[in-house]
Design an enzyme around this catalytic site. Structure first.
Site, mmCIF file in Angstrom:
data_model
loop_
_atom_site.group_PDB
_atom_site.id
_atom_site.type_symbol
_atom_site.label_atom_id
_atom_site.label_comp_id
_atom_site.label_asym_id
_atom_site.label_seq_id
_atom_site.Cartn_x
_atom_site.Cartn_y
_atom_site.Cartn_z
ATOM 1 N N TYR A 170 -15.987 0.547 -12.904
ATOM 2 C CA TYR A 170 -15.476 0.888 -13.975
ATOM 3 C C TYR A 170 -15.132 0.928 -15.171
ATOM 4 O O TYR A 170 -15.267 -0.173 -15.569
ATOM 5 C CB TYR A 170 -14.275 1.068 -13.260
ATOM 6 N N GLY B 203 1.069 -1.141 -0.286
ATOM 7 C CA GLY B 203 -0.124 0.049 0.473
ATOM 8 C C GLY B 203 1.259 1.068 0.303
ATOM 9 O O GLY B 203 2.424 1.212 -0.205
ATOM 10 N N ASN B 204 0.042 2.845 0.234
ATOM 11 C CA ASN B 204 1.330 3.181 -0.096
ATOM 12 C C ASN B 204 1.334 3.885 1.471
ATOM 13 O O ASN B 204 2.771 4.920 1.588
ATOM 14 C CB ASN B 204 -0.088 4.869 -0.135
ATOM 15 N N ARG C 251 2.345 0.637 3.832
ATOM 16 C CA ARG C 251 2.761 -0.395 4.518
ATOM 17 C C ARG C 251 2.833 -1.725 3.568
ATOM 18 O O ARG C 251 2.207 -1.534 2.082
ATOM 19 C CB ARG C 251 2.144 -1.089 5.841
ATOM 20 N N LYS D 297 1.625 -5.255 3.437
ATOM 21 C CA LYS D 297 1.020 -6.340 4.058
ATOM 22 C C LYS D 297 1.482 -7.495 3.502
ATOM 23 O O LYS D 297 1.548 -7.582 2.326
ATOM 24 C CB LYS D 297 0.096 -6.702 4.467
ATOM 25 N N VAL E 49 -6.181 -1.274 -7.549
ATOM 26 C CA VAL E 49 -5.651 -2.860 -7.512
ATOM 27 C C VAL E 49 -6.211 -3.629 -6.226
ATOM 28 O O VAL E 49 -6.838 -4.376 -5.663
ATOM 29 C CB VAL E 49 -4.466 -3.508 -8.062
ATOM 30 N N ASP E 50 -6.517 -3.001 -4.976
ATOM 31 C CA ASP E 50 -6.495 -2.801 -3.369
ATOM 32 C C ASP E 50 -7.609 -2.818 -3.201
ATOM 33 O O ASP E 50 -8.256 -3.889 -2.894
ATOM 34 C CB ASP E 50 -5.627 -1.904 -2.505
#
Length: 243
Positions: A93, A9-10, A12, A14, A101-102
């Site tokens: 969309y 992510g932006n 972190r 995981k 994608v998250d």
């Protein structure tokens, strides 16, 4: 376990191993500042594994650092991308690449948890809300600043407003509490409004799935929410099976 999942992510990363039955193991978390990882990435990763499935919305420098580390361990790397249709899930969309994608993987994770309608709420740098109906159709979503980003933005423009502290109350009599209540309350209002619209247009109350590093800021005020901290990884596991 020879397959690992990576949700970059932006702020972190995981990651977790997943077995042949799709069960996700213990989740490791490592922070980054948008340009490099804060800690020792090598200490988090296993010495070797066969498959690495990556979903990334991070900046290219961090993504490259992760991919290099995975390649050094001999992993076969698959990069997840948003698809207009995947299994029973169809996204709203017209240009699939414009849906992060998250968010796409979280929708897959929500569908894997059951066929009832779901409102998927992710709380990270941004607050994202996506409605998935009972037929697996993504009916669209919203993006707003997360409560923490609201606090950071206020502090950046007015340094006397504290960045941390306070607690949620309906009407605060202290600045710290007022900041926490205002920023958290704005996010809660958007979630509640989205639930209301989904109920009225969908004909059934959707499950409310909460995920993301900042989700606990909203949890106490959403008693019917379902904690889903591994939702993106769960969706990535489904995507990996078809990759």
């Amino acid at each position: 376990m020879s397959r690992w999942l990576f949700d970059l992510g932006n702020t972190r990363l995981k990651c977790a191993a997943v077995d042949a039955a799709g069960h996700i193991g213990a989740v490791c978390v490592i922070a980054h500042d948008g340009t490099r990882f804060d800690g020792d990435l090598a200490a988090v990763l296993p010495a070797a594994f066969e498959d690495a499935c990556v979903g990334s919305v991070a900046a290219s420098s961090v993504r490259v650092e992760l991919l290099d580390a995975l390649a050094q361990r001999g992993a076969r790397i698959s990069l997840a991308c948003t698809q207009y249709r995947f299994g029973e899930v169809t996204i709203a969309y017209a240009q699939p690449a414009r849906l992060g994608v998250d968010r796409f993987l979280a929708l897959l994770g929500a569908r894997a948890r059951g066929n009832d309608a779901a409102l998927v709420v992710g709380v990270g740098t941004a607050l994202t809300i996506d409605w998935l109906d009972a037929d697996g159709r993504h009916r669209g979503g919203r993006i707003a600043p997360s409560p923490m980003l609201m606090r950071e933005s206020l502090h950046a423009r007015a340094a006397h407003l504290p960045l941390h502290g306070g607690r949620y109350v309906e009407f605060a009599d202290d600045t710290d509490d007022a900041l926490d209540s205002g920023c958290t309350g704005a996010a809660l209002a958007l979630v509640e409004r989205s639930l209301q619209i989904a109920r009225s247009q969908g004909g059934e109350p959707p499950r409310l799935l909460l995920h993301g590093g900042g989700s606990q800021a909203l949890r106490a005020q959403l008693p019917h929410a379902i904690d889903a901290p591994t939702l993106v990884l769960e969706g990535l596991a489904r995507w990996a099976d078809a990759a």
